[in-house]
Each structure stands twice: as C-alpha cells, then as structure tokens.
Design a protein around this motif. Structure first.
Motif, PDB file in Angstrom:
ATOM      1  N   GLY A  30       5.157  11.518   3.247  1.00  0.00           N
ATOM      2  CA  GLY A  30       5.305  10.438   3.854  1.00  0.00           C
ATOM      3  C   GLY A  30       4.034   9.319   4.238  1.00  0.00           C
ATOM      4  N   TYR A  31       4.316   8.180   4.344  1.00  0.00           N
ATOM      5  CA  TYR A  31       3.267   7.287   4.043  1.00  0.00           C
ATOM      6  C   TYR A  31       2.188   7.526   4.979  1.00  0.00           C
ATOM      7  CZ  TYR A  31       0.837   2.611   4.257  1.00  0.00           C
ATOM      8  OH  TYR A  31      -0.332   1.930   4.148  1.00  0.00           O
ATOM      9  N   TRP A  32       2.297   7.914   6.250  1.00  0.00           N
ATOM     10  CA  TRP A  32       1.125   8.202   7.004  1.00  0.00           C
ATOM     11  C   TRP A  32       0.572   9.391   6.858  1.00  0.00           C
ATOM     12  CZ3 TRP A  32      -0.010   3.917   9.263  1.00  0.00           C
ATOM     13  CH2 TRP A  32       0.993   3.025   9.413  1.00  0.00           C
ATOM     14  N   GLU A  33       1.349  10.176   6.244  1.00  0.00           N
ATOM     15  CA  GLU A  33       0.490  11.804   5.501  1.00  0.00           C
ATOM     16  C   GLU A  33      -0.630  11.262   4.586  1.00  0.00           C
ATOM     17  OE1 GLU A  33       3.704  15.287   6.106  1.00  0.00           O
ATOM     18  OE2 GLU A  33       4.285  13.534   5.163  1.00  0.00           O
ATOM     19  N   CYS A  34       0.169  10.455   3.759  1.00  0.00           N
ATOM     20  CA  CYS A  34      -0.866  10.013   2.768  1.00  0.00           C
ATOM     21  C   CYS A  34      -1.983   9.476   2.963  1.00  0.00           C
ATOM     22  CB  CYS A  34       0.010   8.770   1.522  1.00  0.00           C
ATOM     23  SG  CYS A  34       1.189   9.653   0.815  1.00  0.00           S
ATOM     24  N   LEU A  35      -1.936   8.381   4.094  1.00  0.00           N
ATOM     25  CA  LEU A  35      -3.032   7.832   4.389  1.00  0.00           C
ATOM     26  C   LEU A  35      -3.998   8.807   5.131  1.00  0.00           C
ATOM     27  CD1 LEU A  35      -1.969   4.422   6.275  1.00  0.00           C
ATOM     28  CD2 LEU A  35      -2.924   4.815   3.918  1.00  0.00           C
ATOM     29  N   GLU A  36      -3.430   9.868   5.965  1.00  0.00           N
ATOM     30  CA  GLU A  36      -4.255  10.786   6.401  1.00  0.00           C
ATOM     31  C   GLU A  36      -5.227  11.672   5.457  1.00  0.00           C
ATOM     32  OE1 GLU A  36      -3.459  14.515   9.412  1.00  0.00           O
ATOM     33  OE2 GLU A  36      -2.444  12.909   9.855  1.00  0.00           O
ATOM     34  N   GLN A  41       0.794  -1.339  -0.085  1.00  0.00           N
ATOM     35  CA  GLN A  41       0.007   0.018   0.065  1.00  0.00           C
ATOM     36  C   GLN A  41       0.760   1.217  -0.074  1.00  0.00           C
ATOM     37  OE1 GLN A  41      -4.063   0.163   1.972  1.00  0.00           O
ATOM     38  NE2 GLN A  41      -3.009   1.736   3.599  1.00  0.00           N
ATOM     39  N   ARG A  42       1.901   1.330   0.760  1.00  0.00           N
ATOM     40  CA  ARG A  42       2.861   2.421   0.713  1.00  0.00           C
ATOM     41  C   ARG A  42       3.478   2.636  -0.551  1.00  0.00           C
ATOM     42  NH1 ARG A  42       6.138   0.714   4.503  1.00  0.00           N
ATOM     43  NH2 ARG A  42       5.043   1.754   5.968  1.00  0.00           N
ATOM     44  N   ARG A  43       3.836   1.631  -1.295  1.00  0.00           N
ATOM     45  CA  ARG A  43       4.222   1.896  -2.721  1.00  0.00           C
ATOM     46  C   ARG A  43       3.018   2.288  -3.730  1.00  0.00           C
ATOM     47  NH1 ARG A  43       7.139  -3.026  -1.669  1.00  0.00           N
ATOM     48  NH2 ARG A  43       5.473  -4.196  -2.933  1.00  0.00           N
ATOM     49  N   PHE A  44       2.026   1.942  -3.404  1.00  0.00           N
ATOM     50  CA  PHE A  44       0.819   2.482  -4.332  1.00  0.00           C
ATOM     51  C   PHE A  44       0.670   3.742  -4.124  1.00  0.00           C
ATOM     52  CE2 PHE A  44      -3.518   3.135  -5.246  1.00  0.00           C
ATOM     53  CZ  PHE A  44      -3.528   3.088  -6.372  1.00  0.00           C
ATOM     54  N   THR A  45       0.423   4.238  -3.009  1.00  0.00           N
ATOM     55  CA  THR A  45       0.287   5.722  -2.349  1.00  0.00           C
ATOM     56  C   THR A  45       1.406   6.834  -2.913  1.00  0.00           C
ATOM     57  OG1 THR A  45       1.288   5.732  -0.202  1.00  0.00           O
ATOM     58  CG2 THR A  45      -1.069   5.150  -0.392  1.00  0.00           C
ATOM     59  N   ARG A  46       2.628   6.384  -3.152  1.00  0.00           N
ATOM     60  CA  ARG A  46       3.616   7.006  -3.856  1.00  0.00           C
ATOM     61  C   ARG A  46       3.414   7.292  -5.137  1.00  0.00           C
ATOM     62  NH1 ARG A  46       8.509   4.205  -0.469  1.00  0.00           N
ATOM     63  NH2 ARG A  46       8.230   5.471   1.503  1.00  0.00           N
ATOM     64  N   LYS A  47       2.540   6.501  -5.899  1.00  0.00           N
ATOM     65  CA  LYS A  47       2.600   6.613  -7.377  1.00  0.00           C
ATOM     66  C   LYS A  47       1.245   7.500  -7.723  1.00  0.00           C
ATOM     67  CE  LYS A  47       4.206   2.236  -8.053  1.00  0.00           C
ATOM     68  NZ  LYS A  47       4.519   1.690  -9.161  1.00  0.00           N
ATOM     69  N   ILE A  48       0.721   7.906  -6.575  1.00  0.00           N
ATOM     70  CA  ILE A  48      -0.583   8.976  -6.653  1.00  0.00           C
ATOM     71  C   ILE A  48      -0.168  10.473  -6.989  1.00  0.00           C
ATOM     72  CG2 ILE A  48      -2.506  10.063  -5.498  1.00  0.00           C
ATOM     73  CD1 ILE A  48      -2.959   7.560  -4.105  1.00  0.00           C
ATOM     74  N   GLU A  49      -0.477  10.933  -8.015  1.00  0.00           N
ATOM     75  CA  GLU A  49      -0.032  12.317  -8.196  1.00  0.00           C
ATOM     76  C   GLU A  49      -0.299  13.445  -6.933  1.00  0.00           C
ATOM     77  OE1 GLU A  49      -0.869  15.915 -11.360  1.00  0.00           O
ATOM     78  OE2 GLU A  49      -1.396  13.872 -11.966  1.00  0.00           O
ATOM     79  N   GLY A  50       0.909  13.866  -6.777  1.00  0.00           N
ATOM     80  CA  GLY A  50       0.894  15.009  -5.544  1.00  0.00           C
ATOM     81  C   GLY A  50       1.364  14.247  -4.212  1.00  0.00           C
ATOM     82  N   PHE A  51       1.405  12.870  -4.235  1.00  0.00           N
ATOM     83  CA  PHE A  51       1.739  12.253  -2.916  1.00  0.00           C
ATOM     84  C   PHE A  51       3.068  11.587  -2.487  1.00  0.00           C
ATOM     85  CE2 PHE A  51      -2.837  12.476  -2.849  1.00  0.00           C
ATOM     86  CZ  PHE A  51      -3.428  12.301  -1.685  1.00  0.00           C
ATOM     87  N   ASN A  52       3.877  11.799  -4.234  1.00  0.00           N
ATOM     88  CA  ASN A  52       5.164  11.227  -3.963  1.00  0.00           C
ATOM     89  C   ASN A  52       6.136  11.888  -2.820  1.00  0.00           C
ATOM     90  OD1 ASN A  52       5.228  13.245  -5.340  1.00  0.00           O
ATOM     91  ND2 ASN A  52       6.431  12.621  -7.126  1.00  0.00           N
ATOM     92  N   LYS A  53       5.733  13.082  -2.373  1.00  0.00           N
ATOM     93  CA  LYS A  53       6.777  13.725  -1.409  1.00  0.00           C
ATOM     94  C   LYS A  53       6.268  13.584  -0.321  1.00  0.00           C
ATOM     95  CE  LYS A  53       9.112  16.681  -4.682  1.00  0.00           C
ATOM     96  NZ  LYS A  53       9.884  15.605  -5.687  1.00  0.00           N
TER      97      LYS A  53
END
Length: 163
Positions: free
Chosen positions: A36-42, A22-34
């Motif tokens: 952190g994983y927990w920030e993406c989930l939030e 899931q961490r690798r997937f969230t990094r592929k979302i535009e605007g989310f690559n910079k």
C-alpha cells in the motif's frame, strides 16, 4: 482551482492529486508494487507531501525567527509555559471569500499556526540541526495518512488537526 492552491496544495483535493503522482511512482519501485502507498512511504522513510510541506514551513519559520531567512511576515513573542509563539495574522474584515481563503492558506497564517503547535521543548531550541531532529521526532508521533476519497475522514492530515 488556482495555480497558487495547486502549487502549495492547501485544498485537500489538490493535495490528493499531487500525492497521487508520488503514489504512482512508488508502485514502480521493484518490490513495492504489492505494498500500500503508506507502507511504501514508511519503508522509504518518507513523509506525505503535505507533511513535508508543513515540516519545511516550520523550519523556514525557525530560520526567520533566528535571522537565517528573510522575515517580513512573521512576528514571534515569548509565552512562558508555551515557549516562543508566533502571531497569527487576522483575516481582513469584509474580504471576499476567495481573498479570505487565500489569506487563510497563506504562508504567514499557516506557518504561524503550525509553529504554535510546537511544544516548548522544540520551539525554544537555538541550534538548527537540533531543532530539525526534535521537530522530526515530534512530528513522527502523529499519523501521516491522507484521507482517501470516498471514505469518512477524521481530519486533513495536517499537524494542526492532530494537535
């Protein structure tokens, strides 16, 4: 690690491996690559996979208690100030470590332990939608950060460890 543990992610190493997908997937979302994983989930308003599995287990226990799902493993009782509690099955005496581990990680044991963490204001609710709402609000008060390899961890991120 057995297929059972990997599927349910009870072992912290298994949980971290599953979570890494899931961490690798969230990094592929535009605007989310910079982020952190927990920030993406939030930002996505998502819980960690472990927390979602625990939420599902608690909801399934509620459904079993209220006759909305088959229940051949959980027993509930009223406990006054604690509300509705679940019997936590006891481990078979003299069992091999591998059997004891599987037993301890089973749905019957885990769901009962999770259910018993709930406050009375949540575990006595009779309406499923209201239960889910209150459960979500209650779970939101606990940090949802899985331990990171190589760092000291306070707990496994399970609700059981936070309560």
């Amino acid at each position: 690690s057995s297929g059972i543990n990997a599927e349910y992610g009870q072992d912290i190493g298994d949980i971290q491996r599953i979570e890494s997908v899931q961490r690798r997937f969230t990094r592929k979302i535009e605007g989310f690559n910079k982020l952190g994983y927990w920030e993406c989930l939030e930002k996505l308003e998502l819980m960690s996979l472990r927390r979602r599995r625990e939420r599902y287990s608690i909801i399934h226990a509620w459904k079993a208690r209220n006759g909305m799902a088959p229940n051949d493993v959980m027993r509930f009782y009223s406990q006054g100030r604690l509300g509705i509690q679940a019997d936590v099955p006891t481990s078979p005496t003299g069992a091999q470590d591998s059997i004891s581990t599987r037993f301890f990680n089973s749905f019957a044991v885990n769901a009962a332990r999770l259910w018993n963490c709930l406050p009375k204001t949540v575990n006595t609710v009779e309406d499923l939608d209201v239960f889910k709402l209150l459960l979500g609000q209650w779970m939101d008060q606990f940090p949802d950060n899985l331990p990171v390899r190589g760092y000291q961890r306070t707990n496994s991120n399970s609700i059981i460890d936070w309560v």
